[in-house]
Design a protein around this motif. Sequence first.
Motif, PDB file in Angstrom:
ATOM      1  N   ASP A 102       0.842  -1.186   0.000  1.00 42.10           N
ATOM      2  CA  ASP A 102       0.000   0.000   0.000  1.00 42.10           C
ATOM      3  C   ASP A 102       0.886   1.247   0.000  1.00 42.10           C
ATOM      4  O   ASP A 102       2.078   1.196   0.343  1.00 42.10           O
ATOM      5  CB  ASP A 102      -0.886  -0.013   1.246  1.00 42.10           C
ATOM      6  N   THR A 103       0.314   2.380  -0.392  1.00 39.06           N
ATOM      7  CA  THR A 103       1.023   3.653  -0.303  1.00 39.06           C
ATOM      8  C   THR A 103       1.511   3.882   1.131  1.00 39.06           C
ATOM      9  O   THR A 103       0.774   3.681   2.085  1.00 39.06           O
ATOM     10  CB  THR A 103       0.097   4.810  -0.708  1.00 39.06           C
ATOM     11  N   GLY A 104       2.771   4.280   1.272  1.00 41.15           N
ATOM     12  CA  GLY A 104       3.344   4.497   2.593  1.00 41.15           C
ATOM     13  C   GLY A 104       3.899   3.247   3.236  1.00 41.15           C
ATOM     14  O   GLY A 104       4.459   3.305   4.337  1.00 41.15           O
TER      15      GLY A 104
ATOM     16  N   ALA B 286       2.866   8.236  -5.834  1.00 43.51           N
ATOM     17  CA  ALA B 286       2.311   9.498  -6.322  1.00 43.51           C
ATOM     18  C   ALA B 286       2.310   9.540  -7.841  1.00 43.51           C
ATOM     19  O   ALA B 286       3.213   8.988  -8.490  1.00 43.51           O
ATOM     20  CB  ALA B 286       3.128  10.661  -5.779  1.00 43.51           C
TER      21      ALA B 286
ATOM     22  N   TYR C  39      -4.273  12.627  -5.561  1.00 39.16           N
ATOM     23  CA  TYR C  39      -3.083  13.005  -4.801  1.00 39.16           C
ATOM     24  C   TYR C  39      -3.115  14.503  -4.500  1.00 39.16           C
ATOM     25  O   TYR C  39      -3.461  15.320  -5.364  1.00 39.16           O
ATOM     26  CB  TYR C  39      -1.837  12.648  -5.603  1.00 39.16           C
ATOM     27  N   THR C  40      -2.734  14.880  -3.274  1.00 44.90           N
ATOM     28  CA  THR C  40      -2.797  16.267  -2.815  1.00 44.90           C
ATOM     29  C   THR C  40      -1.451  16.971  -2.980  1.00 44.90           C
ATOM     30  O   THR C  40      -0.420  16.446  -2.550  1.00 44.90           O
ATOM     31  CB  THR C  40      -3.224  16.340  -1.344  1.00 44.90           C
TER      32      THR C  40
ATOM     33  N   PRO D 188       4.434  10.039   0.469  1.00 39.31           N
ATOM     34  CA  PRO D 188       3.500   8.999   0.027  1.00 39.31           C
ATOM     35  C   PRO D 188       2.084   9.491  -0.235  1.00 39.31           C
ATOM     36  O   PRO D 188       1.465   9.096  -1.217  1.00 39.31           O
ATOM     37  CB  PRO D 188       3.529   7.994   1.183  1.00 39.31           C
ATOM     38  N   ARG D 189       1.554  10.375   0.617  1.00 35.01           N
ATOM     39  CA  ARG D 189       0.147  10.758   0.489  1.00 35.01           C
ATOM     40  C   ARG D 189      -0.077  12.209   0.078  1.00 35.01           C
ATOM     41  O   ARG D 189      -1.181  12.617  -0.199  1.00 35.01           O
ATOM     42  CB  ARG D 189      -0.591  10.455   1.804  1.00 35.01           C
ATOM     43  N   PHE D 190       0.984  13.001   0.081  1.00 34.30           N
ATOM     44  CA  PHE D 190       0.855  14.405  -0.338  1.00 34.30           C
ATOM     45  C   PHE D 190       2.236  14.922  -0.751  1.00 34.30           C
ATOM     46  O   PHE D 190       3.257  14.306  -0.451  1.00 34.30           O
ATOM     47  CB  PHE D 190       0.259  15.272   0.767  1.00 34.30           C
TER      48      PHE D 190
END
Length: 254
Positions: free
Chosen positions: A140-142, A194, A222-223, A244-246
């Motif tokens: 998973d992401t991260g 990303a 994606y932020t 990973p998430r932003f």
Amino acid sequence: MSHKDHYYNKSKQEGYRSRAAYKLKQLDREEDLLHEGKTVVDLGAAPGGWLQVASEEVGESGTVIGVDLQRIKDVDGVETVRGDMTDESTKEEVRDLAGDAVDVVVSDMAPNMTGEYSVDHARSVHLARQAFETALDVLDTGGDFAVKVFEGQDLDDFREDLDEEFQYVRTLRPDASRDSSSEVYLVAKGRMTAPVAEGDVIEVEIADEGSEGDGVAKVESYTLFVPGTSEGETVEVEVTEVKPRFGFAERTDG
């Protein structure tokens, strides 16, 4: 008592299937890999020492999955998959058991030793790369990845490949490794998935404002945080940092 005998005897006394259990314990202690509730996949998991450690750390709310071509004797609370980790059918079985959310992939695989250093090194890198490719497919992401590899001429190139996919990579040699062994472990933290990379120049619409006053843009889901912008603007930006998430970007139009 020799270094080898200490960990061998300790594993027997504490009920672990291999002295390698203490290697994972140290990797976890130093790099915070295993947590309550996490989903962990162990590649090349037989005989199961790492599965025992992972199961203890993730607890009843976590999931531990062991993959190996060999049969793995049952470990309480652990799911096992008998198959080749590179086969898509094996990966699908892992995903089904994990619920499509793998947090950690670990691998302690080693090649059959020939005694010829360059050959053994090359084979270990090949196995580590197979584990790496599998990790990219299921993480998973991260997510995090830890893998064993023998020191040698191809190690730096392999580590560079991990650097491109994770936020952070560290090389460790656990105390439980035999003095004569050339093994090290690469621990890669923060799988990046990303849709942008550092240095990309793109046009984005500022859809919101963050708590720090930065403009917030979305690239797919994606932020990106963009200082000096306001909601409703469409601006050209350069991506400066990817997590990973932003991520963060700077506008290029002044």
